[in-house]
Motif scaffolding. Structure first.
Motif, PDB file in Angstrom:
ATOM      1  N   TRP A  20     -54.833  41.583  43.861  1.00 33.57           N
ATOM      2  CA  TRP A  20     -53.824  40.700  43.282  1.00 33.57           C
ATOM      3  C   TRP A  20     -53.904  40.606  41.764  1.00 33.57           C
ATOM      4  O   TRP A  20     -52.917  40.306  41.113  1.00 33.57           O
ATOM      5  CB  TRP A  20     -53.994  39.271  43.828  1.00 33.57           C
ATOM      6  CG  TRP A  20     -53.712  39.152  45.271  1.00 33.57           C
ATOM      7  CD1 TRP A  20     -54.633  39.185  46.276  1.00 33.57           C
ATOM      8  CD2 TRP A  20     -52.450  38.990  45.902  1.00 33.57           C
ATOM      9  NE1 TRP A  20     -54.017  39.048  47.479  1.00 33.57           N
ATOM     10  CE2 TRP A  20     -52.663  38.926  47.284  1.00 33.57           C
ATOM     11  CE3 TRP A  20     -51.152  38.877  45.432  1.00 33.57           C
ATOM     12  CZ2 TRP A  20     -51.642  38.753  48.189  1.00 33.57           C
ATOM     13  CZ3 TRP A  20     -50.129  38.706  46.335  1.00 33.57           C
ATOM     14  CH2 TRP A  20     -50.377  38.647  47.700  1.00 33.57           C
ATOM     15  N   LEU A  21     -55.075  40.804  41.199  1.00 37.24           N
ATOM     16  CA  LEU A  21     -55.311  40.475  39.792  1.00 37.24           C
ATOM     17  C   LEU A  21     -55.739  41.686  38.970  1.00 37.24           C
ATOM     18  O   LEU A  21     -56.310  42.627  39.506  1.00 37.24           O
ATOM     19  CB  LEU A  21     -56.412  39.409  39.718  1.00 37.24           C
ATOM     20  CG  LEU A  21     -56.108  38.128  40.482  1.00 37.24           C
ATOM     21  CD1 LEU A  21     -57.339  37.250  40.538  1.00 37.24           C
ATOM     22  CD2 LEU A  21     -54.947  37.390  39.850  1.00 37.24           C
ATOM     23  N   PRO A  22     -55.493  41.655  37.667  1.00 36.35           N
ATOM     24  CA  PRO A  22     -55.943  42.758  36.807  1.00 36.35           C
ATOM     25  C   PRO A  22     -57.465  42.895  36.842  1.00 36.35           C
ATOM     26  O   PRO A  22     -58.176  41.889  36.876  1.00 36.35           O
ATOM     27  CB  PRO A  22     -55.480  42.337  35.413  1.00 36.35           C
ATOM     28  CG  PRO A  22     -54.497  41.256  35.602  1.00 36.35           C
ATOM     29  CD  PRO A  22     -54.778  40.622  36.922  1.00 36.35           C
ATOM     30  N   SER A  23     -57.947  44.101  36.796  1.00 37.18           N
ATOM     31  CA  SER A  23     -59.391  44.332  36.909  1.00 37.18           C
ATOM     32  C   SER A  23     -60.144  44.028  35.624  1.00 37.18           C
ATOM     33  O   SER A  23     -61.366  43.967  35.635  1.00 37.18           O
ATOM     34  CB  SER A  23     -59.647  45.781  37.325  1.00 37.18           C
ATOM     35  OG  SER A  23     -59.132  46.655  36.344  1.00 37.18           O
ATOM     36  N   HIS A  24     -59.461  43.795  34.513  1.00 39.88           N
ATOM     37  CA  HIS A  24     -60.147  43.590  33.237  1.00 39.88           C
ATOM     38  C   HIS A  24     -60.290  42.112  32.862  1.00 39.88           C
ATOM     39  O   HIS A  24     -60.480  41.790  31.695  1.00 39.88           O
ATOM     40  CB  HIS A  24     -59.389  44.331  32.122  1.00 39.88           C
ATOM     41  CG  HIS A  24     -57.988  43.834  31.925  1.00 39.88           C
ATOM     42  ND1 HIS A  24     -56.942  44.263  32.720  1.00 39.88           N
ATOM     43  CD2 HIS A  24     -57.459  42.942  31.053  1.00 39.88           C
ATOM     44  CE1 HIS A  24     -55.831  43.649  32.318  1.00 39.88           C
ATOM     45  NE2 HIS A  24     -56.122  42.851  31.322  1.00 39.88           N
ATOM     46  N   HIS A  33     -57.479  33.901  48.838  1.00 42.77           N
ATOM     47  CA  HIS A  33     -56.809  35.076  49.413  1.00 42.77           C
ATOM     48  C   HIS A  33     -55.511  35.421  48.705  1.00 42.77           C
ATOM     49  O   HIS A  33     -55.017  36.540  48.823  1.00 42.77           O
ATOM     50  CB  HIS A  33     -56.548  34.862  50.902  1.00 42.77           C
ATOM     51  CG  HIS A  33     -57.806  34.830  51.710  1.00 42.77           C
ATOM     52  ND1 HIS A  33     -58.585  35.935  51.909  1.00 42.77           N
ATOM     53  CD2 HIS A  33     -58.430  33.809  52.335  1.00 42.77           C
ATOM     54  CE1 HIS A  33     -59.635  35.614  52.629  1.00 42.77           C
ATOM     55  NE2 HIS A  33     -59.566  34.323  52.895  1.00 42.77           N
ATOM     56  N   ALA A  34     -54.935  34.480  47.983  1.00 37.71           N
ATOM     57  CA  ALA A  34     -53.686  34.724  47.255  1.00 37.71           C
ATOM     58  C   ALA A  34     -53.747  33.981  45.927  1.00 37.71           C
ATOM     59  O   ALA A  34     -54.397  32.947  45.812  1.00 37.71           O
ATOM     60  CB  ALA A  34     -52.496  34.247  48.083  1.00 37.71           C
ATOM     61  N   TRP A  35     -53.049  34.532  44.940  1.00 31.04           N
ATOM     62  CA  TRP A  35     -53.110  34.003  43.576  1.00 31.04           C
ATOM     63  C   TRP A  35     -51.714  33.805  43.019  1.00 31.04           C
ATOM     64  O   TRP A  35     -50.794  34.535  43.349  1.00 31.04           O
ATOM     65  CB  TRP A  35     -53.889  34.975  42.691  1.00 31.04           C
ATOM     66  CG  TRP A  35     -55.303  35.129  43.155  1.00 31.04           C
ATOM     67  CD1 TRP A  35     -55.752  35.968  44.132  1.00 31.04           C
ATOM     68  CD2 TRP A  35     -56.425  34.398  42.713  1.00 31.04           C
ATOM     69  NE1 TRP A  35     -57.107  35.802  44.306  1.00 31.04           N
ATOM     70  CE2 TRP A  35     -57.549  34.846  43.446  1.00 31.04           C
ATOM     71  CE3 TRP A  35     -56.607  33.414  41.751  1.00 31.04           C
ATOM     72  CZ2 TRP A  35     -58.824  34.343  43.252  1.00 31.04           C
ATOM     73  CZ3 TRP A  35     -57.884  32.906  41.559  1.00 31.04           C
ATOM     74  CH2 TRP A  35     -58.974  33.378  42.309  1.00 31.04           C
ATOM     75  N   ALA A  36     -51.586  32.808  42.144  1.00 28.46           N
ATOM     76  CA  ALA A  36     -50.303  32.536  41.494  1.00 28.46           C
ATOM     77  C   ALA A  36     -50.551  32.296  40.002  1.00 28.46           C
ATOM     78  O   ALA A  36     -51.490  31.581  39.637  1.00 28.46           O
ATOM     79  CB  ALA A  36     -49.655  31.299  42.105  1.00 28.46           C
ATOM     80  N   PRO A  37     -49.722  32.899  39.142  1.00 29.68           N
ATOM     81  CA  PRO A  37     -49.874  32.619  37.715  1.00 29.68           C
ATOM     82  C   PRO A  37     -49.475  31.174  37.434  1.00 29.68           C
ATOM     83  O   PRO A  37     -48.520  30.665  38.013  1.00 29.68           O
ATOM     84  CB  PRO A  37     -48.913  33.600  37.049  1.00 29.68           C
ATOM     85  CG  PRO A  37     -47.918  33.933  38.099  1.00 29.68           C
ATOM     86  CD  PRO A  37     -48.618  33.802  39.420  1.00 29.68           C
ATOM     87  N   ALA A  63     -56.969  36.987  32.437  1.00 31.17           N
ATOM     88  CA  ALA A  63     -57.004  38.334  31.869  1.00 31.17           C
ATOM     89  C   ALA A  63     -56.073  38.371  30.662  1.00 31.17           C
ATOM     90  O   ALA A  63     -55.050  37.690  30.627  1.00 31.17           O
ATOM     91  CB  ALA A  63     -56.574  39.379  32.893  1.00 31.17           C
ATOM     92  N   SER A  64     -56.453  39.179  29.689  1.00 28.83           N
ATOM     93  CA  SER A  64     -55.659  39.316  28.476  1.00 28.83           C
ATOM     94  C   SER A  64     -54.351  40.035  28.770  1.00 28.83           C
ATOM     95  O   SER A  64     -54.323  41.028  29.481  1.00 28.83           O
ATOM     96  CB  SER A  64     -56.448  40.091  27.428  1.00 28.83           C
ATOM     97  OG  SER A  64     -55.642  40.337  26.296  1.00 28.83           O
ATOM     98  N   LEU A  65     -53.278  39.515  28.208  1.00 27.37           N
ATOM     99  CA  LEU A  65     -51.981  40.173  28.292  1.00 27.37           C
ATOM    100  C   LEU A  65     -51.708  40.985  27.036  1.00 27.37           C
ATOM    101  O   LEU A  65     -50.774  41.757  26.980  1.00 27.37           O
ATOM    102  CB  LEU A  65     -50.866  39.137  28.459  1.00 27.37           C
ATOM    103  CG  LEU A  65     -50.911  38.295  29.722  1.00 27.37           C
ATOM    104  CD1 LEU A  65     -49.754  37.313  29.720  1.00 27.37           C
ATOM    105  CD2 LEU A  65     -50.870  39.171  30.954  1.00 27.37           C
ATOM    106  N   THR A  66     -52.530  40.773  26.019  1.00 32.25           N
ATOM    107  CA  THR A  66     -52.371  41.439  24.737  1.00 32.25           C
ATOM    108  C   THR A  66     -53.307  42.640  24.688  1.00 32.25           C
ATOM    109  O   THR A  66     -54.489  42.499  24.980  1.00 32.25           O
ATOM    110  CB  THR A  66     -52.736  40.467  23.593  1.00 32.25           C
ATOM    111  OG1 THR A  66     -52.051  39.235  23.798  1.00 32.25           O
ATOM    112  CG2 THR A  66     -52.379  41.043  22.247  1.00 32.25           C
TER     113      THR A  66
END
Length: 112
Positions: A20-24, A33-37, A63-66
Motif C-alpha cells: 500500500w505504501l511507498p518503500s522509501h 491491513h489498509a492505509w489512507a492518506p 514518505a517524502s513526496l519531494t
C-alpha cells in the motif's frame, strides 16, 4: 476490441505494508491491513506526527513526496502521512489535538 481484465490479488495481507505504501518512507512501528492518506506536511513535523500517532495507538507511515534533490519553495521537503484505516477516526482526533501547537510553533506553512 479488448478490455482490461480485473485480476484481484489472491492474498493481499501476505504482501505486507509496502503493498500500500511507498518503500522509501518511515513507519511508527504499528501496522494495519489498509492505509489512507490523511495529511501532507513539511519535513519539520513529519516525525513529530508519527510519534503523536504512536502515542495514540494509531498506525502511521510517512514518505517524502519531494524528490531528494529538490525541496519546496521554502526549502522543506513535503511528506505525506498515511494512517491505518482501522484507526482513522482516532487519527483525526490526534490531529485536532496536536496540529494547533505545531502550527503555532512552526507556522501555517507546515500543512501543504
Amino acid at each position: 476490441m479488448t478490455s482490461a481484465e480485473f485480476r484481484p490479488v489472491a492474498a493481499p495481507a501476505t504482501l505486507g505494508r509496502l503493498w500500500w505504501l511507498p518503500s522509501h518512507g518511515y513507519g511508527n512501528g504499528l501496522d494495519d491491513h489498509a492505509w489512507a492518506p490523511v495529511l501532507d506536511v513539511d519535513a519539520r513535523v513529519a516525525m513529530i506526527l508519527l510519534d503523536a500517532f504512536r502515542a495514540a495507538g494509531v498506525p502511521a507511515y510517512t514518505a517524502s513526496l519531494t524528490p531528494h534533490t529538490h525541496a519546496s519553495r521554502d526549502g522543506w521537503a513535503t511528506y505525506r502521512i498515511w494512517v491505518g484505516s482501522s484507526a482513522y477516526g482516532r487519527a483525526e482526533d490526534t490531529l485536532l489535538a496536536v496540529m494547533p501547537g505545531l502550527i503555532h510553533r512552526f507556522g501555517p506553512e507546515i500543512v501543504r
